[in-house]
Write a protein that holds these residues in place. Structure first.
Motif, PDB file in Angstrom:
ATOM      1  N   LYS A 139     110.065 -40.760  45.187  1.00 19.18           N
ATOM      2  CA  LYS A 139     110.596 -41.534  44.117  1.00 19.18           C
ATOM      3  C   LYS A 139     110.167 -41.345  42.684  1.00 19.18           C
ATOM      4  CE  LYS A 139     110.802 -46.675  42.828  1.00 19.18           C
ATOM      5  NZ  LYS A 139     110.469 -47.857  43.187  1.00 19.18           N
ATOM      6  N   ILE A 140     108.922 -40.798  42.260  1.00 19.57           N
ATOM      7  CA  ILE A 140     108.485 -40.380  41.387  1.00 19.57           C
ATOM      8  C   ILE A 140     108.919 -39.157  40.688  1.00 19.57           C
ATOM      9  CG2 ILE A 140     106.208 -39.784  40.005  1.00 19.57           C
ATOM     10  CD1 ILE A 140     104.748 -41.528  41.946  1.00 19.57           C
ATOM     11  N   TYR A 141     109.158 -38.282  41.645  1.00 21.84           N
ATOM     12  CA  TYR A 141     110.014 -37.070  41.130  1.00 21.84           C
ATOM     13  C   TYR A 141     111.259 -37.228  40.737  1.00 21.84           C
ATOM     14  CZ  TYR A 141     106.595 -34.231  44.292  1.00 21.84           C
ATOM     15  OH  TYR A 141     105.742 -33.703  44.752  1.00 21.84           O
ATOM     16  N   ALA A 142     111.764 -38.323  41.149  1.00 19.39           N
ATOM     17  CA  ALA A 142     113.370 -38.671  40.942  1.00 19.39           C
ATOM     18  C   ALA A 142     113.341 -39.473  39.526  1.00 19.39           C
ATOM     19  CB  ALA A 142     113.997 -39.627  41.994  1.00 19.39           C
ATOM     20  N   GLU A 143     112.040 -40.166  39.302  1.00 17.14           N
ATOM     21  CA  GLU A 143     112.327 -40.930  38.044  1.00 17.14           C
ATOM     22  C   GLU A 143     111.599 -40.544  36.929  1.00 17.14           C
ATOM     23  OE1 GLU A 143     111.333 -45.465  40.319  1.00 17.14           O
ATOM     24  OE2 GLU A 143     109.862 -44.488  39.330  1.00 17.14           O
ATOM     25  N   ASN A 144     110.898 -39.463  37.117  1.00 16.75           N
ATOM     26  CA  ASN A 144     109.852 -38.714  35.991  1.00 16.75           C
ATOM     27  C   ASN A 144     110.169 -37.384  36.118  1.00 16.75           C
ATOM     28  OD1 ASN A 144     108.203 -37.794  33.944  1.00 16.75           O
ATOM     29  ND2 ASN A 144     106.899 -39.612  34.346  1.00 16.75           N
ATOM     30  N   ALA A 145     111.168 -36.534  35.587  1.00 17.96           N
ATOM     31  CA  ALA A 145     111.737 -35.340  35.750  1.00 17.96           C
ATOM     32  C   ALA A 145     110.550 -34.283  35.012  1.00 17.96           C
ATOM     33  CB  ALA A 145     112.896 -35.092  34.656  1.00 17.96           C
ATOM     34  N   SER A 146     109.415 -34.994  34.164  1.00 14.72           N
ATOM     35  CA  SER A 146     108.599 -34.155  33.426  1.00 14.72           C
ATOM     36  C   SER A 146     107.314 -33.733  34.615  1.00 14.72           C
ATOM     37  CB  SER A 146     108.023 -34.545  32.270  1.00 14.72           C
ATOM     38  OG  SER A 146     107.679 -35.707  32.417  1.00 14.72           O
ATOM     39  N   VAL A 147     107.409 -34.555  35.825  1.00 14.53           N
ATOM     40  CA  VAL A 147     106.542 -34.407  36.618  1.00 14.53           C
ATOM     41  C   VAL A 147     106.527 -33.000  37.370  1.00 14.53           C
ATOM     42  CG1 VAL A 147     105.312 -35.219  38.796  1.00 14.53           C
ATOM     43  CG2 VAL A 147     105.863 -36.745  36.695  1.00 14.53           C
TER      44      VAL A 147
END
Length: 201
Positions: A139-147
Motif C-alpha cells: 500500500k505504501i509503495y502504491a501511495e508514495n512513488a518516491s519510496v
C-alpha cells in the motif's frame, strides 16, 4: 579528472535481523559496502547499522526524528515489522501508520527512503500475520512513488527456508550473507547504476 569513490551514506534502521545482518565490519561474504563495491568499483558507501534487537515500528516512530537529526546522509532504510507481527502485537493498520510517519519524517528531512518487505518466517506467531503487514508495505509503495522498494525478503526466504536459523525467524550466517547481497544488488540497480561513475578533479 580521476575516478572518485561514490559515498552516499545510509543508515539501516530495523530490529535484530537488521542488527545482525547489516554489520559494518568484515564478516562472511563481506559487508554491504564490500558487496556494492564489487558491483560498482567507483562506489564504497558509508553505512550505519541502526538495527536494535526486539524493537518494533512503534519504537521507530518514537525515535526517528532524533535519529535523523544526527544523520547527514541521503538514503534511509526502514526495516521494521517482524516483531510487530509476531503475535500481531502492533496490528497491521498501526504498523502502517507508524511506518508512514517514519517515511514522512525522513522525506521532510531531505532523505530518500528504501523500504524492504518483512522476511518470511517459519515461526507460526510471525507467519500467521506477516502477509497482512506486507500488504501494508504494498500500500505504501502504491501511495508514495518516491519510496524505493527494497529487497523482497518475504519471497526470498520463502524460496530459501534453509537460510533461516533454528528459531525460524532469524537468518543463519548464510542467510545474513544473502541479505547483504540482496541489499547491495537492490541499491546498485535502483540507485548507483543510474548515477554512473562519479568524477572529481
Amino acid at each position: 579528472m580521476v575516478n572518485a569513490i561514490v559515498s552516499m551514506p545510509s543508515p539501516f534502521y530495523g530490529d535484530s535481523i537488521t542488527a545482525c545482518g547489516m554489520t559494518t565490519f568484515g564478516t562472511g561474504n563481506g559487508n554491504f559496502a564490500d558487496l556494492l563495491h564489487k558491483l560498482d568499483p567507483t562506489a564504497y558507501p558509508a553505512q550505519q547499522n541502526g538495527g536494535i534487537g526486539g524493537i518494533m515500528s512503534t519504537h521507530g516512530k518514537a525515535n526517528i526524528d532524533h535519529w535523523l537529526s544526527q544523520f547527514d546522509g541521503k538514503y534511509v532504510s526502514i526495516a521494521y515489522g517482524t516483531n510487530d507481527c509476531w503475535g500481531n502485537q502492533t496490528g497491521a493498520q498501526k504498523y502502517y501508520e507508524n511506518t508512514v510517519y517514519m517515511i514522512e519524517a525522513a522525506q521532510a528531512a531531505g532523505k530518500t527512503v528504501v523500504l524492504p518487505k518483512i522476511p518470511y518466517s517459519l515461526e507460526t506467531g510471525v507467519a500467521s500475520y506477516v502477509e497482512d503487514y506486507n500488504a501494508m508495505i504494498d500500500k505504501i509503495y502504491a501511495e508514495n512513488a518516491s519510496v524505493i522498494a527494497g529487497p523482497d525478503f518475504y519471497e526470498f526466504f520463502k524460496e530459501h527456508p534453509d537460510y533461516l536459523s533454528a528459531d525460524g525467524v532469524h537468518p543463519n550466517e548464510d542467510g545474513y550473507g544473502a541479505m547483504r547481497q540482496l541489499w547491495a544488488e537492490t541499491m546498485y540497480e535502483k540507485i548507483y547504476k543510474s548515477r554512473g561513475s562519479a568524477v572529481s578533479s
